[in-house]
Design an enzyme around this catalytic site. Structure first.
Site, PDB file in Angstrom:
ATOM      1  N   LYS A  28       0.845  -1.191   0.000  1.00  0.00           N
ATOM      2  CA  LYS A  28       0.000   0.000   0.000  1.00  0.00           C
ATOM      3  C   LYS A  28       0.882   1.243   0.000  1.00  0.00           C
ATOM      4  O   LYS A  28       1.899   1.281   0.709  1.00  0.00           O
ATOM      5  CB  LYS A  28      -0.883  -0.029   1.251  1.00  0.00           C
ATOM      6  N   SER A  34      -9.533   1.491   2.936  1.00  0.00           N
ATOM      7  CA  SER A  34      -8.702   2.233   2.020  1.00  0.00           C
ATOM      8  C   SER A  34      -7.626   1.396   1.330  1.00  0.00           C
ATOM      9  O   SER A  34      -7.049   1.826   0.345  1.00  0.00           O
ATOM     10  CB  SER A  34      -8.030   3.380   2.761  1.00  0.00           C
ATOM     11  N   SER A  77      -9.592  -0.643   7.253  1.00  0.00           N
ATOM     12  CA  SER A  77      -9.018  -0.487   5.910  1.00  0.00           C
ATOM     13  C   SER A  77      -8.306  -1.713   5.341  1.00  0.00           C
ATOM     14  O   SER A  77      -7.963  -1.725   4.158  1.00  0.00           O
ATOM     15  CB  SER A  77      -8.059   0.698   5.887  1.00  0.00           C
TER      16      SER A  77
END
Lengths: 93, 484
Positions: free
Chosen positions: B79, B154, B178
């Site tokens: 990420k 996310s 997330s």
């Protein structure tokens, strides 16, 4: 409406974010909705809950030992404005 | 053989048996990314040559007859709010569009030590603020199961990349769900470790008292292996704990007969899609048939977890994001008349709407005259919820319920309604507020879209959570995979 224009302007100033008039209107409406929704926390009785550091947490301390940071170039390379290897910023006024 | 669909263990076996080389493996992923990712939008940047060089070194080692570790040569994605030295780290924000990391996160250093190979950085909602990855400043990511739908957020980029076999596993970060919510939407495994289990050093901070880095994987075994490699005390993050790291992998095989499992009553009330509820109830029955002892558990204060979260998280975020002012790095405008207007203009141009909304909400909750009413009140209710959880975990092993109230929603459905987007986190935030570990396991499909079961354990009981998830996964034997 809970948040007036002046309040939004005050928050934006504290947060260092410049807003247009349209944005002030939009954020005032959206933040008011969110604040109205979080108000439900008032229903919870917290009289017995103490303030301050949580009892189940402990401080973590260590010796303050200085280690040299050799990679300073990688930090100064990212400066948007530099002069003689120093960070250059605008005057305060 | 399709190398990209393999898991950590099957890749390892293939490498050791010389069925394929590590270079072939990395190449297969790069080809697949090139083929699929233009449409899916999971990656923001690729590491490039360096990954191929690392693969070559692993192959040389195997050629020489040397033993390799189980994660050695395994390709993964990261990420884009987790730093890899020399690589871009945008956190999904325009303000960091050209920012290059000057050091690596501890989680990355530890994974590199055991020989994993980073393929690239994946898309996210700006600074991790969102539940759909639509808040990325650069591109939306599509759900590989239905490209009109969101992958969740996310960590939507990592979840989509693992689901579409564009990496063997992925790293995400979880502040309010997330990792687990996108894992649920994409039909993969996502684990948020206990607060303090994995170092946050080198993770772009959203809310420092909640943030954790964790794995997104194709199965539970892989999650156990990746966590084991990353977990443990780190001098650079004083909230990491020195509890010994268990051998999570070996612990998976234990029987779950007699394990005490609580089904959270409040998670089956209004708001939960009836078809999702059915899939979750079926998986609970499956656990019962495997010998687990099921009981209904009520946590009356749980309904306040979400409003607590949406006060504490923005408060912490408003302080954490104060550093992004475009003075030392990042997007910087030089035409402003003085320093103070430059701050305001850099941040107005660099931050998207959701980030600005949360910074302002947090600033307000912490400001003079409102601190007691909002921030302090939320801290106190957090304590009430923590006490309730502690009582429950004194008598049971794990809590289960749905990860999300619905399956993946359509793109655009919630972008203009922040409050509706926040409700996506309704079942996941409790684990962040209380600090406990939580995992999302795919347990079925509803109308062709994956459903995740959330399993929570007591603090530092990742072993139990993974054990339960693994046993259920083996028993269900679903093999969910989208056609692409």
């Amino acid at each position: 409406m809970k948040l007036k224009k002046e309040e939004i302007e005050h928050i934006a100033e504290l947060a260092r974010i410049k807003l247009t008039d349209a944005e002030k209107k939009k954020f005032s409406r959206q933040l008011t909705d969110i604040l109205d929704w979080v108000d439900q926390l008032e229903e919870v009785d917290t009289k017995e809950i103490g303030v301050g550091v949580e009892s189940d947490l402990t401080n973590v301390l260590r010796e303050d030992i200085i280690e040299p940071f050799v990679n300073t170039g990688s930090l100064s390379d990212a400066f948007p404005q530099a002069q003689d290897g120093h960070l250059k910023v605008k005057g305060i006024k | 053989m399709d190398l990209t669909s393999l898991t950590v263990k099957t890749v390892h076996q293939g490498l050791v048996k010389k069925e394929f080389s590590c270079e072939e493996l990395v190449e297969s992923y790069l080809v697949r990314i090139k083929k699929l990712d233009k449409d899916l939008g999971a990656y923001l940047s690729l590491v490039g040559e360096e990954s191929e060089d690392k693969a070559e070194k692993v192959d040389e080692k195997i050629k020489k007859g040397k033993e390799i570790g189980i994660l050695e040569g395994i390709p993964y994605c990261v990420k884009d709010n987790i730093l890899i030295k020399g690589q871009k780290a945008t956190a999904g924000s325009k303000i960091l569009e050209d920012y290059q990391a000057s050091y690596s996160a501890t989680a990355i250093v530890r994974l590199e030590e055991v020989g994993t190979i980073a393929l690239g950085k994946t898309n996210l909602d700006e600074y991790g603020m969102g539940a759909s990855t639509e808040n990325s400043s650069f591109q939306p990511t599509k759900n590989p199961w239905d490209k009109k739908r969101v992958p969740g957020g996310s960590s939507g980029g990592s979840a989509a990349a693992v689901t579409a076999s564009m990496s063997t596993f992925g790293l995400g970060s979880d502040t309010g769900g997330s990792i687990r919510q996108p894992a649920s939407f994409c039909g993969v495994v996502g684990l948020k470790p206990t607060y303090g289990r994995v170092s946050r050093y080198g993770l772009v901070a959203l809310a420092s008292s909640f943030d954790q880095i964790g794995p997104i994987t194709k199965n539970v075994e892989d999650a156990a292996l990746v966590l084991q490699a990353m977990a443990g005390k780190d001098d650079y993050d004083s909230t990491t704990h020195d509890y010994g790291v268990e051998d999570y992998f070996t612990g998976l095989e234990k029987e779950i007969k007699g394990m005490k499992i609580g089904v959270i009553k409040e998670y089956f009330q209004k708001g939960l899609d009836t078809k999702v509820a059915k899939v979750i109830q079926d998986s609970v029955e499956q656990l019962e048939s495997m010998g687990a002892k099921i009981q209904e558990i009520s946590l009356p204060s749980l309904q306040y977890a979400l409003p607590v979260y949406y006060l504490l998280m923005p408060s912490e975020a408003s302080a954490n994001l104060a550093r992004y002012d475009g003075i030392r790095y990042g997007l910087s405008q030089q035409k402003s008349k003085d320093l103070i207007s430059q701050y305001g203009e850099n941040r107005a141009k660099g931050f998207g709407d959701e980030v600005r909304r949360r910074i302002m909400l947090g600033t307000y909750a912490l400001s003079a005259g409102y601190y007691d009413q909002y921030y302090l009140k939320a801290k106190k209710v957090q304590k009430v919820i923590r006490q309730e959880f502690q009582k429950v975990f004194n008598k049971i092993d794990c809590l289960v319920g749905p990860t999300t109230p619905t399956t993946a929603f359509k793109m655009g459905d919630k972008v203009d309604d922040p409050l509706a987007m926040y409700l996506s986190d309704i079942y996941t935030v409790a684990a962040n507020i209380t600090g406990v570990p939580a995992l999302s396991l795919p347990v079925g499909l509803v109308d062709g879209l994956p459903v995740g079961l959330q399993i929570m354990g007591d603090g530092f009981q990742e072993g139990k959570v993974l054990n339960l998830a693994y046993q259920l996964e083996q028993s269900l034997n679903l093999q969910l995979k989208p056609t692409l």
